[in-house]
Design a protein around this motif. Structure first.
Motif, PDB file in Angstrom:
ATOM      1  N   LEU A 181       0.827  -1.206   0.000  1.00 37.07           N
ATOM      2  CA  LEU A 181       0.000   0.000   0.000  1.00 37.07           C
ATOM      3  C   LEU A 181       0.864   1.259   0.000  1.00 37.07           C
ATOM      4  CD1 LEU A 181      -2.823  -0.945   2.536  1.00 37.07           C
ATOM      5  CD2 LEU A 181      -2.958  -0.884   0.039  1.00 37.07           C
ATOM      6  N   MET A 182       1.969   1.238   0.753  1.00 32.85           N
ATOM      7  CA  MET A 182       2.861   2.394   0.783  1.00 32.85           C
ATOM      8  C   MET A 182       3.540   2.595  -0.569  1.00 32.85           C
ATOM      9  SD  MET A 182       3.802   4.922   2.642  1.00 32.85           S
ATOM     10  CE  MET A 182       3.746   4.633   4.418  1.00 32.85           C
ATOM     11  N   ALA A 183       3.863   1.495  -1.250  1.00 30.82           N
ATOM     12  CA  ALA A 183       4.452   1.605  -2.587  1.00 30.82           C
ATOM     13  C   ALA A 183       3.459   2.239  -3.559  1.00 30.82           C
ATOM     14  CB  ALA A 183       4.881   0.227  -3.086  1.00 30.82           C
ATOM     15  N   LEU A 184       2.199   1.852  -3.481  1.00 29.62           N
ATOM     16  CA  LEU A 184       1.166   2.458  -4.322  1.00 29.62           C
ATOM     17  C   LEU A 184       0.992   3.940  -3.974  1.00 29.62           C
ATOM     18  CD1 LEU A 184      -1.520  -0.391  -4.304  1.00 29.62           C
ATOM     19  CD2 LEU A 184       0.053   0.226  -6.160  1.00 29.62           C
ATOM     20  N   SER A 185       1.121   4.245  -2.692  1.00 31.71           N
ATOM     21  CA  SER A 185       1.074   5.643  -2.263  1.00 31.71           C
ATOM     22  C   SER A 185       2.218   6.436  -2.895  1.00 31.71           C
ATOM     23  CB  SER A 185       1.159   5.720  -0.730  1.00 31.71           C
ATOM     24  OG  SER A 185       1.220   7.060  -0.285  1.00 31.71           O
ATOM     25  N   GLY A 186       3.393   5.810  -2.986  1.00 33.25           N
ATOM     26  CA  GLY A 186       4.538   6.459  -3.612  1.00 33.25           C
ATOM     27  C   GLY A 186       4.324   6.713  -5.092  1.00 33.25           C
ATOM     28  N   VAL A 187       3.690   5.769  -5.780  1.00 34.06           N
ATOM     29  CA  VAL A 187       3.376   5.960  -7.198  1.00 34.06           C
ATOM     30  C   VAL A 187       2.445   7.162  -7.370  1.00 34.06           C
ATOM     31  CG1 VAL A 187       2.235   4.941  -9.210  1.00 34.06           C
ATOM     32  CG2 VAL A 187       3.720   3.534  -7.782  1.00 34.06           C
ATOM     33  N   ALA A 188       1.444   7.259  -6.492  1.00 30.97           N
ATOM     34  CA  ALA A 188       0.506   8.383  -6.548  1.00 30.97           C
ATOM     35  C   ALA A 188       1.220   9.706  -6.278  1.00 30.97           C
ATOM     36  CB  ALA A 188      -0.624   8.175  -5.542  1.00 30.97           C
ATOM     37  N   TRP A 189       2.160   9.689  -5.312  1.00 29.24           N
ATOM     38  CA  TRP A 189       2.918  10.919  -5.020  1.00 29.24           C
ATOM     39  C   TRP A 189       3.813  11.294  -6.198  1.00 29.24           C
ATOM     40  CZ3 TRP A 189       2.994  15.103  -2.314  1.00 29.24           C
ATOM     41  CH2 TRP A 189       4.159  15.868  -2.261  1.00 29.24           C
ATOM     42  N   GLY A 190       4.373  10.309  -6.881  1.00 31.00           N
ATOM     43  CA  GLY A 190       5.196  10.594  -8.054  1.00 31.00           C
ATOM     44  C   GLY A 190       4.391  11.308  -9.120  1.00 31.00           C
ATOM     45  N   MET A 191       3.160  10.859  -9.343  1.00 31.72           N
ATOM     46  CA  MET A 191       2.284  11.509 -10.308  1.00 31.72           C
ATOM     47  C   MET A 191       1.959  12.931  -9.868  1.00 31.72           C
ATOM     48  SD  MET A 191      -1.461  10.265 -11.693  1.00 31.72           S
ATOM     49  CE  MET A 191      -0.735   8.756 -12.375  1.00 31.72           C
ATOM     50  N   TYR A 192       1.701  13.103  -8.585  1.00 37.10           N
ATOM     51  CA  TYR A 192       1.388  14.434  -8.042  1.00 37.10           C
ATOM     52  C   TYR A 192       2.571  15.384  -8.220  1.00 37.10           C
ATOM     53  CZ  TYR A 192      -0.404  17.875  -4.672  1.00 37.10           C
ATOM     54  OH  TYR A 192      -0.863  19.027  -4.071  1.00 37.10           O
ATOM     55  N   SER A 193       3.786  14.876  -8.025  1.00 36.10           N
ATOM     56  CA  SER A 193       4.985  15.703  -8.203  1.00 36.10           C
ATOM     57  C   SER A 193       5.182  16.093  -9.662  1.00 36.10           C
ATOM     58  CB  SER A 193       6.217  14.956  -7.695  1.00 36.10           C
ATOM     59  OG  SER A 193       6.180  14.789  -6.296  1.00 36.10           O
ATOM     60  N   LEU A 194       4.924  15.165 -10.576  1.00 32.78           N
ATOM     61  CA  LEU A 194       5.062  15.460 -12.000  1.00 32.78           C
ATOM     62  C   LEU A 194       4.068  16.532 -12.436  1.00 32.78           C
ATOM     63  CD1 LEU A 194       5.574  11.851 -13.418  1.00 32.78           C
ATOM     64  CD2 LEU A 194       7.281  13.673 -13.315  1.00 32.78           C
ATOM     65  N   LEU A 195       2.855  16.461 -11.907  1.00 32.44           N
ATOM     66  CA  LEU A 195       1.876  17.491 -12.212  1.00 32.44           C
ATOM     67  C   LEU A 195       2.301  18.834 -11.619  1.00 32.44           C
ATOM     68  CD1 LEU A 195      -1.423  15.486 -11.551  1.00 32.44           C
ATOM     69  CD2 LEU A 195      -0.585  16.274 -13.773  1.00 32.44           C
ATOM     70  N   GLY A 196       2.998  18.782 -10.481  1.00 38.16           N
ATOM     71  CA  GLY A 196       3.423  20.007  -9.823  1.00 38.16           C
ATOM     72  C   GLY A 196       4.440  20.805 -10.621  1.00 38.16           C
ATOM     73  N   ARG A 197       5.193  20.142 -11.497  1.00 37.06           N
ATOM     74  CA  ARG A 197       6.184  20.857 -12.298  1.00 37.06           C
ATOM     75  C   ARG A 197       5.527  21.786 -13.311  1.00 37.06           C
ATOM     76  NH1 ARG A 197      11.094  20.628 -12.489  1.00 37.06           N
ATOM     77  NH2 ARG A 197      11.127  21.205 -14.685  1.00 37.06           N
ATOM     78  N   GLN A 198       4.258  21.579 -13.590  1.00 33.53           N
ATOM     79  CA  GLN A 198       3.547  22.412 -14.544  1.00 33.53           C
ATOM     80  C   GLN A 198       2.771  23.535 -13.857  1.00 33.53           C
ATOM     81  OE1 GLN A 198       1.068  19.707 -16.767  1.00 33.53           O
ATOM     82  NE2 GLN A 198       2.727  18.274 -17.125  1.00 33.53           N
ATOM     83  N   SER A 199       2.956  23.661 -12.555  1.00 30.05           N
ATOM     84  CA  SER A 199       2.197  24.648 -11.801  1.00 30.05           C
ATOM     85  C   SER A 199       2.730  26.057 -12.022  1.00 30.05           C
ATOM     86  CB  SER A 199       2.247  24.314 -10.309  1.00 30.05           C
ATOM     87  OG  SER A 199       1.643  25.337  -9.548  1.00 30.05           O
ATOM     88  N   HIS A 200       1.823  26.998 -12.289  1.00 30.60           N
ATOM     89  CA  HIS A 200       2.177  28.410 -12.405  1.00 30.60           C
ATOM     90  C   HIS A 200       1.765  29.195 -11.155  1.00 30.60           C
ATOM     91  CE1 HIS A 200       3.404  28.057 -16.595  1.00 30.60           C
ATOM     92  NE2 HIS A 200       2.310  27.361 -16.824  1.00 30.60           N
ATOM     93  N   SER A 201       1.034  28.552 -10.274  1.00 28.95           N
ATOM     94  CA  SER A 201       0.578  29.196  -9.055  1.00 28.95           C
ATOM     95  C   SER A 201       0.525  28.139  -7.950  1.00 28.95           C
ATOM     96  CB  SER A 201      -0.810  29.809  -9.278  1.00 28.95           C
ATOM     97  OG  SER A 201      -1.232  30.533  -8.149  1.00 28.95           O
ATOM     98  N   PRO A 202       1.681  27.823  -7.347  1.00 30.65           N
ATOM     99  CA  PRO A 202       1.782  26.687  -6.430  1.00 30.65           C
ATOM    100  C   PRO A 202       0.779  26.663  -5.286  1.00 30.65           C
ATOM    101  CG  PRO A 202       3.958  27.512  -6.979  1.00 30.65           C
ATOM    102  CD  PRO A 202       2.986  28.495  -7.548  1.00 30.65           C
ATOM    103  N   VAL A 203       0.594  27.802  -4.596  1.00 26.53           N
ATOM    104  CA  VAL A 203      -0.306  27.815  -3.447  1.00 26.53           C
ATOM    105  C   VAL A 203      -1.753  27.627  -3.888  1.00 26.53           C
ATOM    106  CG1 VAL A 203      -1.148  29.148  -1.480  1.00 26.53           C
ATOM    107  CG2 VAL A 203       1.269  29.270  -2.114  1.00 26.53           C
ATOM    108  N   LEU A 204      -2.162  28.345  -4.939  1.00 28.36           N
ATOM    109  CA  LEU A 204      -3.528  28.223  -5.440  1.00 28.36           C
ATOM    110  C   LEU A 204      -3.790  26.826  -5.978  1.00 28.36           C
ATOM    111  CD1 LEU A 204      -6.234  29.521  -6.047  1.00 28.36           C
ATOM    112  CD2 LEU A 204      -5.291  30.383  -8.196  1.00 28.36           C
TER     113      LEU A 204
END
Length: 326
Positions: A181-204
């Motif tokens: 389950l923790m490994a699957l959680s890590g996969v989900a966090w990896g996806m979240y981080s990749l999406l974060g690189r496209q952020s133009h307004s991090p807090v929002l």
């Protein structure tokens, strides 16, 4: 409103990155403090996740509102709230599948993370989590057309061997399934981080993701209610309100407010000044920081098996990152 003015300087990026990495490690420590301990558990996983997401969303929207109020300097507070509402909907329309994908990634990470820490110690959870993060991000890089070198392949094989060595003695035990389950959680966090690189307004963006993840969690609980003929939403809220251990609620609020909400917004900001390989490499320090936190705050001990498997996993991933930077 955009809270990204320009790419941060190297010094600011380094400071933001350090704060974010400590926040990631603190999440593991806080979660284990609240969810571990067997019969002495302070809170259940569903309640911890719900409070964590809610407090993170409220904190981030408060920060967004303060930033907007400062930038716009309206004559009336109501004018600022109206302007913020219009701006948020313009840049974050409700029917935006990428935003829902980010929210789903955040929810999957946070929920599985909480369930896994019911039986994993701080260091093991952090090691599995960020090992999975790196491996999943490397897989995405290959899918996107980055042809792996021989050293990258060798490094990935070594990392998988280390992960297998960590999992092997626990096959068939509750801890084994918690690691999965923790490994699957890590996969989900990896996806979240990749999406974060496209952020133009991090807090929002972070506020929007946390809010949508709350909606998704309540929807999932409602679906479970229908499927199991049990009111999962009411049961989760009841468990939270009736708990005699309010320390667990406080830990969930701290996790949602400081180490999740604010921590993830800082990480999104830091990502604008980091290359993907540097971001991946720096996250390798989190298991070590979390292990120290587990020893200091949760009175845990580090086994030789964990240290050896951790060294193998991190060595393999480091080889991948070194090869990619050449």
């Amino acid at each position: 409103m955009s809270d990204k003015i320009s790419t941060p300087s190297s010094l600011i990026t380094a400071a933001l990155t350090l704060i974010a990495l400590v926040a990631f490690a603190a999440n593991s420590v806080l979660s284990r403090m609240a969810l571990g301990g067997g019969e002495a558990r302070l809170i259940d996983a569903d309640s911890f996740t719900l409070i964590r997401l809610l407090s993170g969303a409220l904190t981030l929207w408060f920060i967004v509102g303060c930033m907007h109020l400062y930038q716009q300097k309206p004559a009336k507070l109501s004018d600022s709230l109206t302007s913020l509402k219009q701006h948020s909907y313009q840049h974050h329309p409700f029917y935006n599948w990428r935003k829902w994908l980010g929210a789903l990634s955040l929810l999957a990470y946070a929920w599985l993370f909480s369930i896994a820490y019911l039986s994993l110690d701080t260091a093991t959870g952090a090691l599995v989590l960020f090992g999975a993060v790196q491996l999943s991000m490397n897989v995405v890089a290959v899918i996107q057309g980055q042809r792996p070198t021989a050293f990258e392949v060798i490094g990935s094989v070594i990392a998988f061997i280390g992960l297998g060595y960590l999992l092997w003695p626990n096959i068939g035990t509750p801890q084994y399934w918690s690691m999965i389950l923790m490994a699957l959680s890590g996969v989900a966090w990896g996806m979240y981080s990749l999406l974060g690189r496209q952020s133009h307004s991090p807090v929002l963006d972070s506020a929007d993701y946390f809010s949508r993840s709350m909606i998704l969690m309540l929807a999932v609980l409602a679906i479970l209610s229908l499927a199991m003929n049990v009111n999962s939403v009411q049961l989760t809220l009841s468990n939270t309100l009736q708990s005699a251990h309010y320390d667990g609620v406080i830990l969930a609020i701290v996790s949602g407010t400081l180490t999740s909400g604010i921590g993830y917004a800082i990480w999104y900001k830091a990502l604008t000044g980091l290359t993907p390989s540097k971001a991946a490499a720096l996250q390798l320090s989190v298991p070590f920081i979390a292990a120290v936190g587990g020893v200091v705050f949760n009175h845990e001990t580090l086994s030789l098996h964990l240290i050896a498997s951790g060294a193998i996993i991190l060595s393999g991933i480091s080889l991948v990152l070194i090869a990619r930077n050449k």
